[in-house]
Design a protein around this motif. Structure first.
Motif, mmCIF file in Angstrom:
data_model
loop_
_atom_site.group_PDB
_atom_site.id
_atom_site.type_symbol
_atom_site.label_atom_id
_atom_site.label_comp_id
_atom_site.label_asym_id
_atom_site.label_seq_id
_atom_site.Cartn_x
_atom_site.Cartn_y
_atom_site.Cartn_z
ATOM 1 N N LEU A 176 40.498 31.195 24.496
ATOM 2 C CA LEU A 176 40.053 32.087 25.569
ATOM 3 C C LEU A 176 41.209 32.982 26.020
ATOM 4 C CD1 LEU A 176 37.722 32.829 27.505
ATOM 5 C CD2 LEU A 176 38.608 31.084 29.053
ATOM 6 N N ARG A 177 40.972 34.292 26.034
ATOM 7 C CA ARG A 177 41.972 35.247 26.492
ATOM 8 C C ARG A 177 41.429 35.999 27.701
ATOM 9 N NH1 ARG A 177 42.917 39.398 22.714
ATOM 10 N NH2 ARG A 177 40.863 38.920 21.923
ATOM 11 N N VAL A 178 42.322 36.301 28.629
ATOM 12 C CA VAL A 178 41.966 37.082 29.810
ATOM 13 C C VAL A 178 42.861 38.312 29.845
ATOM 14 C CG1 VAL A 178 41.923 37.148 32.332
ATOM 15 C CG2 VAL A 178 41.213 35.076 31.131
ATOM 16 N N ARG A 179 42.246 39.461 30.026
ATOM 17 C CA ARG A 179 42.969 40.728 30.149
ATOM 18 C C ARG A 179 42.613 41.325 31.509
ATOM 19 N NH1 ARG A 179 41.134 44.281 25.704
ATOM 20 N NH2 ARG A 179 42.444 42.924 24.458
ATOM 21 N N ILE A 180 43.628 41.530 32.366
ATOM 22 C CA ILE A 180 43.420 42.145 33.676
ATOM 23 C C ILE A 180 43.933 43.575 33.605
ATOM 24 C CG2 ILE A 180 43.961 42.080 36.135
ATOM 25 C CD1 ILE A 180 44.367 39.041 35.849
ATOM 26 N N ILE A 181 43.068 44.529 33.940
ATOM 27 C CA ILE A 181 43.406 45.948 33.856
ATOM 28 C C ILE A 181 43.136 46.604 35.203
ATOM 29 C CG2 ILE A 181 42.875 48.127 32.703
ATOM 30 C CD1 ILE A 181 41.836 46.387 30.336
ATOM 31 N N THR A 182 44.106 47.414 35.669
ATOM 32 C CA THR A 182 43.942 48.208 36.890
ATOM 33 C C THR A 182 44.002 49.686 36.490
ATOM 34 O OG1 THR A 182 46.305 48.364 37.381
ATOM 35 C CG2 THR A 182 45.133 46.418 38.233
ATOM 36 N N PRO A 183 43.642 50.596 37.403
ATOM 37 C CA PRO A 183 43.740 52.027 37.067
ATOM 38 C C PRO A 183 45.171 52.456 36.717
ATOM 39 C CG PRO A 183 42.408 51.748 39.019
ATOM 40 C CD PRO A 183 43.008 50.406 38.704
ATOM 41 N N GLN A 184 46.165 51.762 37.255
ATOM 42 C CA GLN A 184 47.551 52.128 37.032
ATOM 43 C C GLN A 184 48.100 51.602 35.706
ATOM 44 O OE1 GLN A 184 46.571 50.529 39.963
ATOM 45 N NE2 GLN A 184 46.324 52.470 41.016
ATOM 46 N N GLU A 185 47.641 50.402 35.281
ATOM 47 C CA GLU A 185 48.234 49.778 34.099
ATOM 48 C C GLU A 185 47.408 48.586 33.626
ATOM 49 O OE1 GLU A 185 51.945 47.760 34.998
ATOM 50 O OE2 GLU A 185 51.301 47.563 37.060
ATOM 51 N N SER A 186 47.722 48.154 32.413
ATOM 52 C CA SER A 186 47.195 46.885 31.936
ATOM 53 C C SER A 186 48.149 45.831 32.475
ATOM 54 C CB SER A 186 47.166 46.857 30.408
ATOM 55 O OG SER A 186 46.670 45.633 29.951
ATOM 56 N N THR A 187 47.721 45.062 33.455
ATOM 57 C CA THR A 187 48.608 44.178 34.196
ATOM 58 C C THR A 187 49.039 42.955 33.399
ATOM 59 O OG1 THR A 187 47.555 44.903 36.215
ATOM 60 C CG2 THR A 187 48.841 42.907 36.357
ATOM 61 N N THR A 188 48.083 42.299 32.726
ATOM 62 C CA THR A 188 48.431 41.081 32.002
ATOM 63 C C THR A 188 47.390 40.774 30.938
ATOM 64 O OG1 THR A 188 49.140 38.781 32.246
ATOM 65 C CG2 THR A 188 47.240 39.456 33.533
ATOM 66 N N GLU A 189 47.812 40.050 29.937
ATOM 67 C CA GLU A 189 46.892 39.456 28.970
ATOM 68 C C GLU A 189 47.434 38.076 28.661
ATOM 69 O OE1 GLU A 189 44.730 40.170 24.680
ATOM 70 O OE2 GLU A 189 45.572 41.875 25.753
ATOM 71 N N LYS A 190 46.608 37.056 28.867
ATOM 72 C CA LYS A 190 47.037 35.665 28.732
ATOM 73 C C LYS A 190 46.031 34.867 27.936
ATOM 74 C CE LYS A 190 50.389 35.885 31.880
ATOM 75 N NZ LYS A 190 51.754 35.514 31.722
ATOM 76 N N GLU A 191 46.512 33.848 27.238
ATOM 77 C CA GLU A 191 45.659 32.859 26.620
ATOM 78 C C GLU A 191 45.552 31.714 27.632
ATOM 79 O OE1 GLU A 191 45.848 30.292 22.611
ATOM 80 O OE2 GLU A 191 46.101 32.459 22.400
ATOM 81 N N VAL A 192 44.315 31.336 27.991
ATOM 82 C CA VAL A 192 44.090 30.379 29.071
ATOM 83 C C VAL A 192 43.121 29.284 28.640
ATOM 84 C CG1 VAL A 192 44.498 32.163 30.808
ATOM 85 C CG2 VAL A 192 42.167 31.658 30.100
ATOM 86 N N THR A 193 43.090 28.202 29.430
ATOM 87 C CA THR A 193 42.092 27.151 29.211
ATOM 88 C C THR A 193 40.862 27.389 30.077
ATOM 89 O OG1 THR A 193 43.240 25.755 30.831
ATOM 90 C CG2 THR A 193 43.766 25.404 28.509
ATOM 91 N N SER A 194 41.066 28.054 31.236
ATOM 92 C CA SER A 194 39.950 28.451 32.104
ATOM 93 C C SER A 194 40.429 29.555 33.032
ATOM 94 C CB SER A 194 39.415 27.274 32.921
ATOM 95 O OG SER A 194 40.357 26.854 33.882
ATOM 96 N N ALA A 195 39.460 30.274 33.591
ATOM 97 C CA ALA A 195 39.777 31.357 34.518
ATOM 98 C C ALA A 195 38.746 31.355 35.634
ATOM 99 C CB ALA A 195 39.785 32.696 33.795
ATOM 100 N N GLY A 196 39.213 31.436 36.892
ATOM 101 C CA GLY A 196 38.328 31.430 38.053
ATOM 102 C C GLY A 196 38.397 32.757 38.792
ATOM 103 N N PHE A 197 37.225 33.259 39.201
ATOM 104 C CA PHE A 197 37.117 34.566 39.831
ATOM 105 C C PHE A 197 36.209 34.500 41.051
ATOM 106 C CE2 PHE A 197 37.616 35.038 35.278
ATOM 107 C CZ PHE A 197 38.683 35.909 35.184
ATOM 108 N N GLU A 198 36.381 35.460 41.962
ATOM 109 C CA GLU A 198 35.477 35.637 43.103
ATOM 110 C C GLU A 198 34.427 36.674 42.711
ATOM 111 O OE1 GLU A 198 35.242 34.014 45.919
ATOM 112 O OE2 GLU A 198 37.040 32.823 45.571
ATOM 113 N N ALA A 199 33.288 36.200 42.236
ATOM 114 C CA ALA A 199 32.183 37.102 41.908
ATOM 115 C C ALA A 199 31.426 37.414 43.193
ATOM 116 C CB ALA A 199 31.251 36.452 40.893
ATOM 117 N N GLU A 200 30.667 38.478 43.191
ATOM 118 C CA GLU A 200 29.899 38.837 44.387
ATOM 119 C C GLU A 200 28.871 37.766 44.729
ATOM 120 O OE1 GLU A 200 28.460 42.813 44.657
ATOM 121 O OE2 GLU A 200 30.493 43.601 44.693
ATOM 122 N N SER A 201 28.439 36.987 43.733
ATOM 123 C CA SER A 201 27.450 35.937 43.977
ATOM 124 C C SER A 201 28.086 34.574 44.238
ATOM 125 C CB SER A 201 26.488 35.838 42.795
ATOM 126 O OG SER A 201 27.216 35.559 41.611
#
Length: 88
Positions: free
Chosen positions: A4-29
């Protein structure tokens, strides 16, 4: 090791790309956790804390509103802002 890979991108830059075992986010739901082989999906994200878990620890990111896409063990996170607040 995890596939599993996670890529975080902002308008300014590609902030990070990591290989992870899990990823947690605040979804609207509500809180959302992504693991390997998650079904493809797209969802809206709320401002909050993103947690990237790896075998040797975790990173916590402060992330703004945005969109998350999961496809083929790649989580692409497009957010207004992202900043590492703890971890490596």
């Amino acid at each position: 090791m995890s596939e599993l890979r996670v890529r975080i991108i902002t308008p300014q830059e590609s902030t990070t790309e990591k290989e992870v075992t899990s990823a947690g986010f605040e979804a609207e739901s509500g809180r959302l956790t992504i693991l390997e082989h998650h079904q493809s999906m797209v969802c809206s994200l709320s401002e909050g804390i993103t947690v990237l878990s790896m075998p040797d620890g975790e990173e916590r990111w402060s992330t703004g509103k945005g969109v998350l896409q999961v496809s083929n063990n790649l989580v692409t996170v497009l957010v207004h802002k992202a900043a590492l607040i703890s971890g490596r």
